[in-house]
Scaffold this motif. Sequence first.
Motif, PDB file in Angstrom:
ATOM      1  N   GLU A 136       1.048  -1.142  -0.042  1.00 19.17           N
ATOM      2  CA  GLU A 136      -0.021  -0.029  -0.011  1.00 19.17           C
ATOM      3  C   GLU A 136       0.843   1.183  -0.016  1.00 19.17           C
ATOM      4  O   GLU A 136       0.388   2.208   0.165  1.00 19.17           O
ATOM      5  N   ARG A 137       2.078   1.283  -0.358  1.00 21.99           N
ATOM      6  CA  ARG A 137       2.960   2.543  -0.820  1.00 21.99           C
ATOM      7  C   ARG A 137       2.511   3.037  -1.876  1.00 21.99           C
ATOM      8  O   ARG A 137       1.437   2.662  -2.560  1.00 21.99           O
ATOM      9  N   GLN A 138       2.985   4.229  -2.197  1.00 21.70           N
ATOM     10  CA  GLN A 138       2.773   5.004  -3.458  1.00 21.70           C
ATOM     11  C   GLN A 138       3.267   3.987  -4.576  1.00 21.70           C
ATOM     12  O   GLN A 138       4.358   3.474  -4.742  1.00 21.70           O
ATOM     13  N   GLY A 139       2.255   3.890  -5.394  1.00 31.09           N
ATOM     14  CA  GLY A 139       2.424   2.910  -6.774  1.00 31.09           C
ATOM     15  C   GLY A 139       1.306   2.298  -7.283  1.00 31.09           C
ATOM     16  O   GLY A 139       0.267   2.932  -7.098  1.00 31.09           O
ATOM     17  N   THR A 140       1.261   1.249  -7.966  1.00 29.25           N
ATOM     18  CA  THR A 140       0.432   0.614  -8.543  1.00 29.25           C
ATOM     19  C   THR A 140       0.274  -0.903  -8.443  1.00 29.25           C
ATOM     20  O   THR A 140       1.376  -1.541  -7.947  1.00 29.25           O
ATOM     21  N   THR A 141      -0.704  -1.577  -8.678  1.00 31.97           N
ATOM     22  CA  THR A 141      -0.896  -2.861  -8.754  1.00 31.97           C
ATOM     23  C   THR A 141      -0.166  -3.741  -9.627  1.00 31.97           C
ATOM     24  O   THR A 141       0.398  -4.738  -9.664  1.00 31.97           O
ATOM     25  N   ILE A 142      -0.042  -3.094 -11.069  1.00 31.43           N
ATOM     26  CA  ILE A 142       0.647  -3.733 -12.159  1.00 31.43           C
ATOM     27  C   ILE A 142       1.740  -2.628 -12.664  1.00 31.43           C
ATOM     28  O   ILE A 142       1.500  -1.452 -12.782  1.00 31.43           O
ATOM     29  N   TRP A 143       2.688  -3.477 -13.023  1.00 29.81           N
ATOM     30  CA  TRP A 143       3.741  -2.417 -13.782  1.00 29.81           C
ATOM     31  C   TRP A 143       4.235  -3.290 -15.130  1.00 29.81           C
ATOM     32  O   TRP A 143       4.399  -4.413 -15.244  1.00 29.81           O
ATOM     33  N   VAL A 144       4.575  -2.446 -16.081  1.00 27.93           N
ATOM     34  CA  VAL A 144       4.681  -2.766 -17.274  1.00 27.93           C
ATOM     35  C   VAL A 144       6.080  -2.565 -17.986  1.00 27.93           C
ATOM     36  O   VAL A 144       6.276  -1.095 -17.851  1.00 27.93           O
ATOM     37  N   GLU A 145       6.931  -3.150 -18.251  1.00 28.77           N
ATOM     38  CA  GLU A 145       8.395  -2.804 -18.585  1.00 28.77           C
ATOM     39  C   GLU A 145       8.220  -2.650 -20.210  1.00 28.77           C
ATOM     40  O   GLU A 145       7.394  -2.962 -20.911  1.00 28.77           O
ATOM     41  N   THR A 146       9.515  -1.991 -20.493  1.00 31.12           N
ATOM     42  CA  THR A 146       9.542  -1.467 -21.930  1.00 31.12           C
ATOM     43  C   THR A 146       9.645  -2.860 -22.831  1.00 31.12           C
ATOM     44  O   THR A 146       9.124  -2.593 -24.310  1.00 31.12           O
ATOM     45  N   ASP A 147      10.027  -4.060 -22.600  1.00 30.77           N
ATOM     46  CA  ASP A 147       9.749  -5.028 -23.570  1.00 30.77           C
ATOM     47  C   ASP A 147       8.781  -5.867 -23.355  1.00 30.77           C
ATOM     48  O   ASP A 147       8.467  -6.696 -24.011  1.00 30.77           O
ATOM     49  N   GLY A 148       7.855  -5.060 -22.813  1.00 27.81           N
ATOM     50  CA  GLY A 148       6.169  -5.739 -22.783  1.00 27.81           C
ATOM     51  C   GLY A 148       5.969  -6.672 -21.573  1.00 27.81           C
ATOM     52  O   GLY A 148       4.765  -7.157 -21.156  1.00 27.81           O
ATOM     53  N   THR A 149       6.777  -6.894 -20.626  1.00 30.05           N
ATOM     54  CA  THR A 149       6.763  -7.961 -19.408  1.00 30.05           C
ATOM     55  C   THR A 149       5.912  -7.224 -18.345  1.00 30.05           C
ATOM     56  O   THR A 149       6.060  -5.913 -18.272  1.00 30.05           O
ATOM     57  N   VAL A 150       4.728  -7.880 -18.018  1.00 28.14           N
ATOM     58  CA  VAL A 150       3.863  -7.376 -17.124  1.00 28.14           C
ATOM     59  C   VAL A 150       4.102  -7.933 -15.711  1.00 28.14           C
ATOM     60  O   VAL A 150       4.162  -9.271 -15.567  1.00 28.14           O
ATOM     61  N   TYR A 151       4.058  -7.259 -14.775  1.00 32.84           N
ATOM     62  CA  TYR A 151       4.450  -7.628 -13.369  1.00 32.84           C
ATOM     63  C   TYR A 151       3.228  -7.360 -12.496  1.00 32.84           C
ATOM     64  O   TYR A 151       2.668  -6.179 -12.228  1.00 32.84           O
ATOM     65  N   TRP A 152       2.471  -8.435 -12.053  1.00 35.11           N
ATOM     66  CA  TRP A 152       1.478  -8.337 -11.172  1.00 35.11           C
ATOM     67  C   TRP A 152       2.184  -8.167  -9.621  1.00 35.11           C
ATOM     68  O   TRP A 152       2.503  -9.383  -9.081  1.00 35.11           O
ATOM     69  N   ALA A 153       1.940  -7.197  -9.264  1.00 32.86           N
ATOM     70  CA  ALA A 153       2.876  -6.852  -7.905  1.00 32.86           C
ATOM     71  C   ALA A 153       2.356  -7.132  -6.815  1.00 32.86           C
ATOM     72  O   ALA A 153       2.936  -7.517  -5.680  1.00 32.86           O
ATOM     73  N   VAL A 154       1.020  -6.905  -6.680  1.00 37.01           N
ATOM     74  CA  VAL A 154       0.280  -6.992  -4.928  1.00 37.01           C
ATOM     75  C   VAL A 154      -1.183  -7.694  -5.313  1.00 37.01           C
ATOM     76  O   VAL A 154      -1.601  -8.002  -6.224  1.00 37.01           O
ATOM     77  N   GLY A 155      -1.554  -8.188  -4.227  1.00 41.64           N
ATOM     78  CA  GLY A 155      -2.759  -8.936  -4.201  1.00 41.64           C
ATOM     79  C   GLY A 155      -3.986  -7.981  -4.428  1.00 41.64           C
ATOM     80  O   GLY A 155      -3.745  -6.741  -4.434  1.00 41.64           O
ATOM     81  N   GLU A 156      -4.864  -8.575  -4.966  1.00 41.68           N
ATOM     82  CA  GLU A 156      -6.034  -7.590  -5.380  1.00 41.68           C
ATOM     83  C   GLU A 156      -6.940  -6.878  -4.341  1.00 41.68           C
ATOM     84  O   GLU A 156      -7.483  -6.197  -4.673  1.00 41.68           O
ATOM     85  N   TRP A 157      -6.572  -7.694  -3.313  1.00 40.41           N
ATOM     86  CA  TRP A 157      -7.271  -6.797  -1.926  1.00 40.41           C
ATOM     87  C   TRP A 157      -6.410  -5.525  -1.600  1.00 40.41           C
ATOM     88  O   TRP A 157      -6.946  -4.744  -0.672  1.00 40.41           O
ATOM     89  N   ALA A 158      -5.231  -5.468  -1.925  1.00 40.60           N
ATOM     90  CA  ALA A 158      -4.517  -4.122  -1.482  1.00 40.60           C
ATOM     91  C   ALA A 158      -4.875  -2.836  -2.143  1.00 40.60           C
ATOM     92  O   ALA A 158      -5.442  -2.967  -3.197  1.00 40.60           O
ATOM     93  N   THR A 159      -4.408  -1.857  -1.622  1.00 36.44           N
ATOM     94  CA  THR A 159      -4.916  -0.541  -2.172  1.00 36.44           C
ATOM     95  C   THR A 159      -3.597   0.392  -2.117  1.00 36.44           C
ATOM     96  O   THR A 159      -3.260   1.176  -1.387  1.00 36.44           O
ATOM     97  N   PRO A 160      -2.747  -0.035  -3.513  1.00 35.37           N
ATOM     98  CA  PRO A 160      -1.637   0.992  -3.438  1.00 35.37           C
ATOM     99  C   PRO A 160      -2.037   2.579  -3.732  1.00 35.37           C
ATOM    100  O   PRO A 160      -3.172   2.798  -4.299  1.00 35.37           O
ATOM    101  N   LYS A 161      -1.068   3.414  -3.558  1.00 35.54           N
ATOM    102  CA  LYS A 161      -1.627   4.958  -3.350  1.00 35.54           C
ATOM    103  C   LYS A 161      -1.066   5.278  -4.726  1.00 35.54           C
ATOM    104  O   LYS A 161       0.065   5.614  -5.158  1.00 35.54           O
ATOM    105  N   HIS A 162      -2.173   5.624  -5.773  1.00 37.38           N
ATOM    106  CA  HIS A 162      -1.698   6.099  -7.147  1.00 37.38           C
ATOM    107  C   HIS A 162      -2.317   7.386  -7.735  1.00 37.38           C
ATOM    108  O   HIS A 162      -1.864   8.065  -8.641  1.00 37.38           O
TER     109      HIS A 162
END
Length: 223
Positions: free
Chosen positions: A91-117
Amino acid sequence: MTRLLPMLVCLLAGSLPLAAQTVSPSGPAPSLETLARMSGTPDIPGLNMVWLVPWGDRADANIWHNIVVHQTEGPAGSAYRGALQQARHPERQGTTIWVETDGTVYWAVGEWATPKHVRLGGNRNDNKFIDNRDTFRLTPNDNSIGIEFAGNYPNVRKPVTEAQIEAWRILVRVLQARYGIPTERIFAHNWVDYKDRRYCEGCMLATMARAQGAEIALQGQPH
């Protein structure tokens, strides 16, 4: 947080993140909509998805009404580092999903979490980019799932890569199918929350997703 501990032990030890698991076929290949409703780490065709946290039961997820698209000023390679930090502190500043320049998608946190974006009370009401009457104060962190596209450093106006665009075309459909989010609830960061006057953050990606959604809806209409 207890659900994250086994995964974080591996991450902190320097192990590579888990790659997506393959769904064992039993008959026809599952549709995108079917895959989007699964739990675990489904292998979604066309996406190089790296699961730092797997999907759980959809009933346990936040009730996501909106999708908000972001772009970070980090260099190429920063999406993994950002996603890893997010996994450690959901729940730090950021997002649930991150997308790299090569198209790799990182699902970073659980769906129940609330990152601050998006900023609390920071939603726009000036109609600078879109009509804000339907968005003003209605896109807070707890109902808006955020996606961060990395790589526009040092020029914030640098467009996303073709690999990111191709990943986004699939990813946004997955999010819409999983959470029932209509196309008109896809927003760029700068549409709902002012950030940077140098460029319109996320606007091209959000516009593209809305156009794609409209095209899919048109194709589904009876002729």
